[in-house]
Design a protein around this motif. Structure first.
Motif, short mmCIF file in Angstrom:
data_model
loop_
_atom_site.label_atom_id
_atom_site.label_comp_id
_atom_site.label_asym_id
_atom_site.label_seq_id
_atom_site.Cartn_x
_atom_site.Cartn_y
_atom_site.Cartn_z
N PRO A 8 -3.52 11.32 -0.79
CA PRO A 8 -4.76 11.22 -0.60
C PRO A 8 -5.47 10.09 0.09
CG PRO A 8 -4.21 12.00 -2.82
CD PRO A 8 -2.85 11.48 -2.02
N ALA A 9 -5.02 8.75 -0.21
CA ALA A 9 -5.31 7.69 0.66
C ALA A 9 -4.80 7.39 1.99
CB ALA A 9 -5.07 6.34 -0.43
N GLY A 10 -3.91 8.31 2.33
CA GLY A 10 -3.33 7.98 3.78
C GLY A 10 -1.73 8.52 3.98
N ARG A 11 -1.36 8.45 5.10
CA ARG A 11 -0.03 9.08 5.42
C ARG A 11 1.34 7.92 4.85
NH1 ARG A 11 0.30 10.98 11.31
NH2 ARG A 11 -0.51 8.83 11.55
N VAL A 12 2.11 8.52 4.44
CA VAL A 12 3.37 7.80 4.14
C VAL A 12 4.63 8.42 4.75
CG1 VAL A 12 4.88 7.06 2.15
CG2 VAL A 12 2.52 6.57 1.86
N LEU A 13 5.60 7.81 5.44
CA LEU A 13 6.98 8.27 5.75
C LEU A 13 8.08 8.20 4.67
CD1 LEU A 13 7.66 9.73 8.82
CD2 LEU A 13 5.31 8.81 8.49
N ALA A 14 8.74 9.23 4.72
CA ALA A 14 9.81 9.25 3.80
C ALA A 14 11.07 9.74 4.49
CB ALA A 14 9.87 10.08 2.62
N CYS A 15 12.16 8.89 4.39
CA CYS A 15 13.51 9.39 4.95
C CYS A 15 14.53 9.44 3.78
CB CYS A 15 13.86 8.25 5.86
SG CYS A 15 12.78 7.72 7.28
N PRO A 16 14.82 10.76 3.28
CA PRO A 16 15.71 11.07 2.30
C PRO A 16 17.09 11.10 2.79
CG PRO A 16 14.48 13.16 2.75
CD PRO A 16 13.85 11.80 3.59
N ASN A 17 18.07 10.82 1.83
CA ASN A 17 19.60 10.91 2.34
C ASN A 17 20.24 11.20 0.89
OD1 ASN A 17 20.29 8.04 1.42
ND2 ASN A 17 19.04 7.62 3.14
N ARG A 18 21.59 11.08 1.10
CA ARG A 18 22.17 11.38 -0.20
C ARG A 18 22.19 10.22 -1.20
NH1 ARG A 18 27.54 14.30 2.63
NH2 ARG A 18 26.44 16.27 3.08
N GLU A 19 21.89 8.92 -0.67
CA GLU A 19 22.17 7.68 -1.60
C GLU A 19 20.65 7.69 -2.07
OE1 GLU A 19 23.40 7.62 1.58
OE2 GLU A 19 25.30 8.06 0.50
N THR B 222 0.77 -0.99 -0.17
CA THR B 222 -0.05 0.03 0.10
C THR B 222 0.84 1.44 -0.04
OG1 THR B 222 -1.63 -1.23 1.32
CG2 THR B 222 -1.86 1.50 1.08
N THR B 223 1.80 1.38 0.73
CA THR B 223 2.85 2.35 1.05
C THR B 223 3.57 2.81 -0.57
OG1 THR B 223 3.49 1.82 3.10
CG2 THR B 223 4.96 3.20 1.95
N VAL B 224 3.92 1.73 -1.16
CA VAL B 224 4.70 1.89 -2.58
C VAL B 224 3.30 2.30 -3.42
CG1 VAL B 224 5.42 0.66 -4.57
CG2 VAL B 224 6.29 0.19 -2.17
N SER B 225 2.26 1.64 -3.35
CA SER B 225 1.18 2.17 -4.41
C SER B 225 0.87 3.52 -4.09
CB SER B 225 -0.22 1.53 -4.08
OG SER B 225 0.23 0.05 -4.56
N ARG B 226 1.00 4.27 -3.17
CA ARG B 226 0.60 5.77 -2.91
C ARG B 226 1.92 6.42 -3.52
NH1 ARG B 226 -1.67 5.13 3.44
NH2 ARG B 226 -3.61 3.99 2.94
N VAL B 227 3.15 6.12 -3.18
CA VAL B 227 4.16 6.67 -3.66
C VAL B 227 4.07 6.75 -5.04
CG1 VAL B 227 6.58 6.83 -3.91
CG2 VAL B 227 5.73 6.27 -1.71
#
Length: 271
Positions: A202-213, A5-10
């Protein structure tokens, strides 16, 4: 919420952003897929999983340059802690697309500034050209709050000229309506990643952790607590005061070294 579900939202958020950039109404791509616009909107919202065939057809229609990256993201397997990793070139642009598709963005940074707030000189020093237009009068993402650990604006002792310019830019962003908060210090132990970004898709929350890679995506949960704790410790007035004090401090150091050479270290490396 499952990692699927997370990937579908992204992926859906990236497709929504691509369609809107092509200024297409939902009817045209829906006709290509042989479905109705409501189904297309459900795919963009992340309420339906998108098939490899539909992804190929839509990215071709939108002339989307990140098609292979989205294919790999859909096929990716989560790691031991439930995160799926986007390590393909253009990961920062895909995160920016998710932010543009979000109703609200909460971005907490513990070491250096978020890309949307960086000046061009700061971004160059960090080696992270921003996809969101650093140095602009206002970041491209609306409905966002940026929470900075106090150390983020205090680092850069060997780069005072760069940091004074950067902090003046943050103050101008505040004046233009950008919500920037400065938390007094680390709120929890152990420390979370360098950046934690909560995306209200729209369908809910997702957490992202960006870094240089790249960017790690996961379901909203434990990491959201870090943002809640940081926000609870600050307010707009104290945040402005902290930015003004830090800017004055960096300017004072600049006056002591007016002929300082251009920085070779990033602001986050210098304490």
């Amino acid at each position: 919420m499952t990692i699927t579900t997370t990937v579908s939202r992204v992926v859906g958020a990236c497709l929504l952003d691509a369609r809107e950039r092509r200024m297409m109404l939902p009817e045209q791509p829906a006709e290509l897929l042989g479905t109705d616009p409501r189904t297309l909107l459900a795919l963009e919202d992340g309420r339906l999983e998108i098939s490899p065939r539909a992804l190929t057809e839509l990215t071709a229609l939108y002339r989307y340059g990140h098609a292979q990256a989205l294919e790999r993201l859909l096929a990716g397997r989560p790691d031991w802690n439930g995160k799926v990793r986007d390590r393909e070139p253009g990961h920062a642009q895909r995160l920016a697309a998710c932010a543009r598709s979000s109703g609200r963005v909460r971005w907490w940074s513990t070491v250096y500034l978020p890309a949307p707030l960086q000046t061009r000189n700061y971004a160059r020093a960090m080696g992270e050209p921003s996809p969101t237009g650093p140095g602009a009068s206002r970041p491209a993402v609306r409905n966002a709050v940026y929470v900075l650990d106090s150390g983020v604006i205090q680092h850069g002792g060997a780069t005072p000229r760069l940091m004074a310019e950067q902090l003046d830019h943050l103050l101008s962003l505040l004046d233009s309506g950008t919500d920037i908060r400065v938390a007094p210090g680390a709120q929890v132990d152990p420390q979370p990643p360098l950046h934690v970004v909560e995306l209200a898709l729209p369908a809910g929350r997702v957490l992202a952790c960006p870094n240089r890679e790249g960017v790690d995506y996961c379901a909203s949960g434990r990491l959201a607590f870090h943002i809640d704790a940081a926000l609870a410790s600050t307010d707009p007035r104290s945040s402005r005061d902290a930015l003004v004090r830090a800017a004055d401090s960096h300017r004072a150091r600049t006056a002591l070294s007016p002929t300082a050479p251009a920085p070779t270290e990033s602001p986050a490396d210098v304490h």
